[in-house]
Scaffold this motif. Structure first.
Motif, PDB file in Angstrom:
ATOM      1  N   UNK A 147      39.658  27.299  35.371  1.00  0.00           N
ATOM      2  CA  UNK A 147      40.791  28.079  35.868  1.00  0.00           C
ATOM      3  C   UNK A 147      40.597  29.561  35.544  1.00  0.00           C
ATOM      4  N   UNK A 148      40.118  29.834  34.340  1.00  0.00           N
ATOM      5  CA  UNK A 148      39.837  31.208  33.943  1.00  0.00           C
ATOM      6  C   UNK A 148      38.763  31.819  34.833  1.00  0.00           C
ATOM      7  N   UNK A 149      37.766  31.033  35.224  1.00  0.00           N
ATOM      8  CA  UNK A 149      36.711  31.520  36.107  1.00  0.00           C
ATOM      9  C   UNK A 149      37.281  31.886  37.480  1.00  0.00           C
ATOM     10  N   UNK A 150      38.224  31.072  37.988  1.00  0.00           N
ATOM     11  CA  UNK A 150      38.863  31.385  39.265  1.00  0.00           C
ATOM     12  C   UNK A 150      39.674  32.673  39.148  1.00  0.00           C
ATOM     13  N   UNK A 151      40.357  32.844  38.028  1.00  0.00           N
ATOM     14  CA  UNK A 151      41.110  34.083  37.803  1.00  0.00           C
ATOM     15  C   UNK A 151      40.185  35.294  37.819  1.00  0.00           C
ATOM     16  N   UNK A 152      39.037  35.181  37.157  1.00  0.00           N
ATOM     17  CA  UNK A 152      38.091  36.300  37.115  1.00  0.00           C
ATOM     18  C   UNK A 152      37.524  36.592  38.496  1.00  0.00           C
ATOM     19  N   UNK A 153      37.196  35.536  39.212  1.00  0.00           N
ATOM     20  CA  UNK A 153      36.663  35.719  40.562  1.00  0.00           C
ATOM     21  C   UNK A 153      37.697  36.368  41.476  1.00  0.00           C
ATOM     22  N   UNK A 203      46.799  36.195  34.564  1.00  0.00           N
ATOM     23  CA  UNK A 203      45.418  36.684  34.602  1.00  0.00           C
ATOM     24  C   UNK A 203      45.264  38.111  34.088  1.00  0.00           C
ATOM     25  N   UNK A 204      46.212  38.994  34.417  1.00  0.00           N
ATOM     26  CA  UNK A 204      46.103  40.385  33.978  1.00  0.00           C
ATOM     27  C   UNK A 204      46.169  40.493  32.458  1.00  0.00           C
ATOM     28  N   UNK A 205      47.094  39.763  31.845  1.00  0.00           N
ATOM     29  CA  UNK A 205      47.230  39.817  30.388  1.00  0.00           C
ATOM     30  C   UNK A 205      46.052  39.116  29.718  1.00  0.00           C
ATOM     31  N   UNK A 206      45.553  38.063  30.337  1.00  0.00           N
ATOM     32  CA  UNK A 206      44.377  37.386  29.793  1.00  0.00           C
ATOM     33  C   UNK A 206      43.148  38.279  29.902  1.00  0.00           C
ATOM     34  N   UNK A 207      43.017  39.039  30.977  1.00  0.00           N
ATOM     35  CA  UNK A 207      41.937  40.018  31.088  1.00  0.00           C
ATOM     36  C   UNK A 207      42.081  41.103  30.021  1.00  0.00           C
ATOM     37  N   UNK A 208      43.316  41.510  29.766  1.00  0.00           N
ATOM     38  CA  UNK A 208      43.550  42.485  28.686  1.00  0.00           C
ATOM     39  C   UNK A 208      43.033  41.940  27.367  1.00  0.00           C
ATOM     40  N   UNK A 209      43.325  40.685  27.094  1.00  0.00           N
ATOM     41  CA  UNK A 209      42.857  40.055  25.849  1.00  0.00           C
ATOM     42  C   UNK A 209      41.334  40.076  25.757  1.00  0.00           C
ATOM     43  N   UNK A 210      40.651  39.652  26.810  1.00  0.00           N
ATOM     44  CA  UNK A 210      39.191  39.552  26.729  1.00  0.00           C
ATOM     45  C   UNK A 210      38.507  40.919  26.740  1.00  0.00           C
ATOM     46  N   UNK A 211      39.144  41.907  27.343  1.00  0.00           N
ATOM     47  CA  UNK A 211      38.517  43.231  27.454  1.00  0.00           C
ATOM     48  C   UNK A 211      38.828  44.143  26.269  1.00  0.00           C
ATOM     49  N   UNK A 212      40.012  44.012  25.705  1.00  0.00           N
ATOM     50  CA  UNK A 212      40.439  44.999  24.721  1.00  0.00           C
ATOM     51  C   UNK A 212      40.711  44.452  23.320  1.00  0.00           C
ATOM     52  N   UNK A 213      40.712  43.155  23.138  1.00  0.00           N
ATOM     53  CA  UNK A 213      40.987  42.589  21.817  1.00  0.00           C
ATOM     54  C   UNK A 213      39.670  42.183  21.153  1.00  0.00           C
ATOM     55  N   UNK A 214      39.324  42.801  20.040  1.00  0.00           N
ATOM     56  CA  UNK A 214      38.071  42.445  19.354  1.00  0.00           C
ATOM     57  C   UNK A 214      38.056  40.962  18.966  1.00  0.00           C
TER      58      UNK A 214
END
Length: 459
Positions: A216-222, A299-310
């Protein structure tokens, strides 16, 4: 009644879970019923009638097209989004349907798919009726269905109080309220995602669940990638230009130049949400989370987590989605995630609450802090109307997802600064949302008969 994270988060097609995904599933279910009952060979014609919100805004939401695709055997999870419109156009041009993919029947677009703008079925605003006829005009089979939000479909025997798919699975940690969930966490010494995981293992192994959630996360990224690269004008007649590609280029350039803009992270969150919801508006492949109209927030908040949270990793992604789904289940059971039933507070509001909970969970929040984050997320979306201009999931829906995504991050961070104690519980906020939706006039509940939908007539 048991619900899974995979019920709340499912792969589908835009632009609407209740108006596109639900009708497609219902139409396929009807055709499958014809086949299983042995009535398909005698069927020479099928008719579909859409009522309430489906009838009022179905054209803009692609409900009519979804019905045609569903009757021809397509499912939202697997239908080819690139050729879907062409398949519908071919059915109309050739004046024929292939029920279930094989059985040919005559088809008249204007007469066989009827949208009633002012009529409703009794149990829910999103009602539809399908009818199969033989060569004498005798009705072989007739069924009504309700699309109750998030792509969930129930048949015509449902009552007004039955809002979830019947599943009698016995869970190790059943909960129907936030207070019950917190009590379980405290008693077991577990996080909210731990409790959800234990419940999910009733249906599938941890390995399978992890694979499904990361899928599901992969579909969100795509979806974000597609939205960042697809330029042009969104379909529907409002001439809304896609903004994600140009914003992506600006942010990528700023990042390459090591920009010191303190709000750059927020800009990226805006981009992620815009990209998803522009794809949704164009009928692309998205994740219903928990609806299509609010598909960009999680998806936007999950992208925030993966991009900006160490330290962000796949384990965190899984925990995020589990915690978010726990909150989504509370909305689904105790109120609604249908814009046609409670307004946009049930879509964007619930998604904001879910995303806030998921982020708070992976940032180290306690169960009470996570519940607090979820409560803040919905409290400040109470009363939000659903008044799409032109019946399209574009204005104000696309921007609304961006705003709610930033709001969800703020809610999570506010909760982390406290100890989890607060005056308004999540349960009370959800109850208030339900009551507010009941009091809201129908013109503000996805009918496009009030609000921006009538005050912005030219765009």
């Amino acid at each position: 009644m048991a619900l899974s994270v995979l019920d709340l988060l499912s792969v589908g097609i835009g632009p609407s879970s209740s108006h596109t995904v639900g009708p497609m599933r219902a139409a396929k279910q009807f055709t499958d019923g014809l086949a299983s009952s042995g009535q398909l060979p005698a069927t020479v014609r099928v008719q579909a009638e859409l009522f309430g919100s489906l009838g009022a805004t179905g054209r803009g939401h692609g409900s009519d097209k979804a019905v045609v695709l569903g009757l021809q055997g397509h499912a939202p999870e697997t239908v080819d989004t690139r050729t879907a419109d062409d398949q519908v156009a071919a059915a109309a041009l050739d004046a024929e349907l292939r029920l279930g993919g094989n059985h040919r029947v005559d088809f008249n677009w204007d007469e066989d798919v009827v949208l009633h703008r002012r009529k409703s079925l009794p149990a829910h605003p999103n009602g539809m009726t399908f009818r199969a006829l033989d060569h004498t005009g005798t009705v072989l089979r007739e069924r009504s269905y309700y699309s109750i939000g998030g792509g969930f479909v129930v048949d015509g025997d449902v009552t007004g109080t039955e809002k979830i798919v019947p599943d009698t699975t016995v869970l190790p940690y059943p909960f129907t309220t936030g207070d019950e969930l917190l009590a379980i966490c405290e008693r077991e010494g577990k996080s909210i995602s731990d409790i959800m995981l234990a419940n999910e293992l009733v249906w599938r192994s941890e390995e399978e669940l992890r694979e499904r959630l990361l899928g599901i996360w992969a579909v969100m990224r795509e979806c974000v990638d597609n939205g960042c690269s697809a330029e042009g004008i969104l379909p529907g007649g409002l001439s809304v230009r896609r903004r994600a590609p140009s914003l992506f280029k600006k942010l990528a350039d700023a990042e390459a130049a090591n920009s010191s803009d303190p709000l750059l992270a927020m800009e990226w969150v805006n981009l992620f949400a815009l990209a998803v919801n522009e794809e949704n508006a164009a009928g692309g492949r998205i994740v219903t989370a928990p609806t299509n109209g609010a598909a960009g927030i999680v998806p936007a908040v999950l992208h925030y987590y993966t991009k900006f949270v160490p330290g962000a990793d796949d384990d965190g992604v899984v925990r995020f989605l589990l915690a978010a789904a726990a909150v989504g289940i509370l909305f689904k059971i105790n109120a609604s995630i249908s814009g046609a039933e409670v307004g946009c507070q049930g879509e964007v509001g619930s998604a904001c609450s879910m995303a806030a909970a998921g982020l708070c969970e992976v940032l180290g929040g306690t169960p009470r802090q996570v519940e607090n984050a979820a409560e803040v997320g919905i409290e400040h979306n109470l009363g939000l109307t659903c008044d799409p201009v032109g019946g399209l999931v574009q204005i104000p829906c696309i921007e609304r997802n961006a705003i709610a995504s930033v709001k969800a991050i703020n809610a999570a961070r506010l909760a982390l600064h406290g100890d989890g104690s607060h005056k308004v519980s999540l349960d009370k906020a959800i109850k208030t949302m339900r009551e507010t939706g009941a009091d809201m006039k129908s013109k503000y509940k996805e009918t496009s008969r009030g609000g921006l939908a009538v005050n912005v007539v030219e765009c």
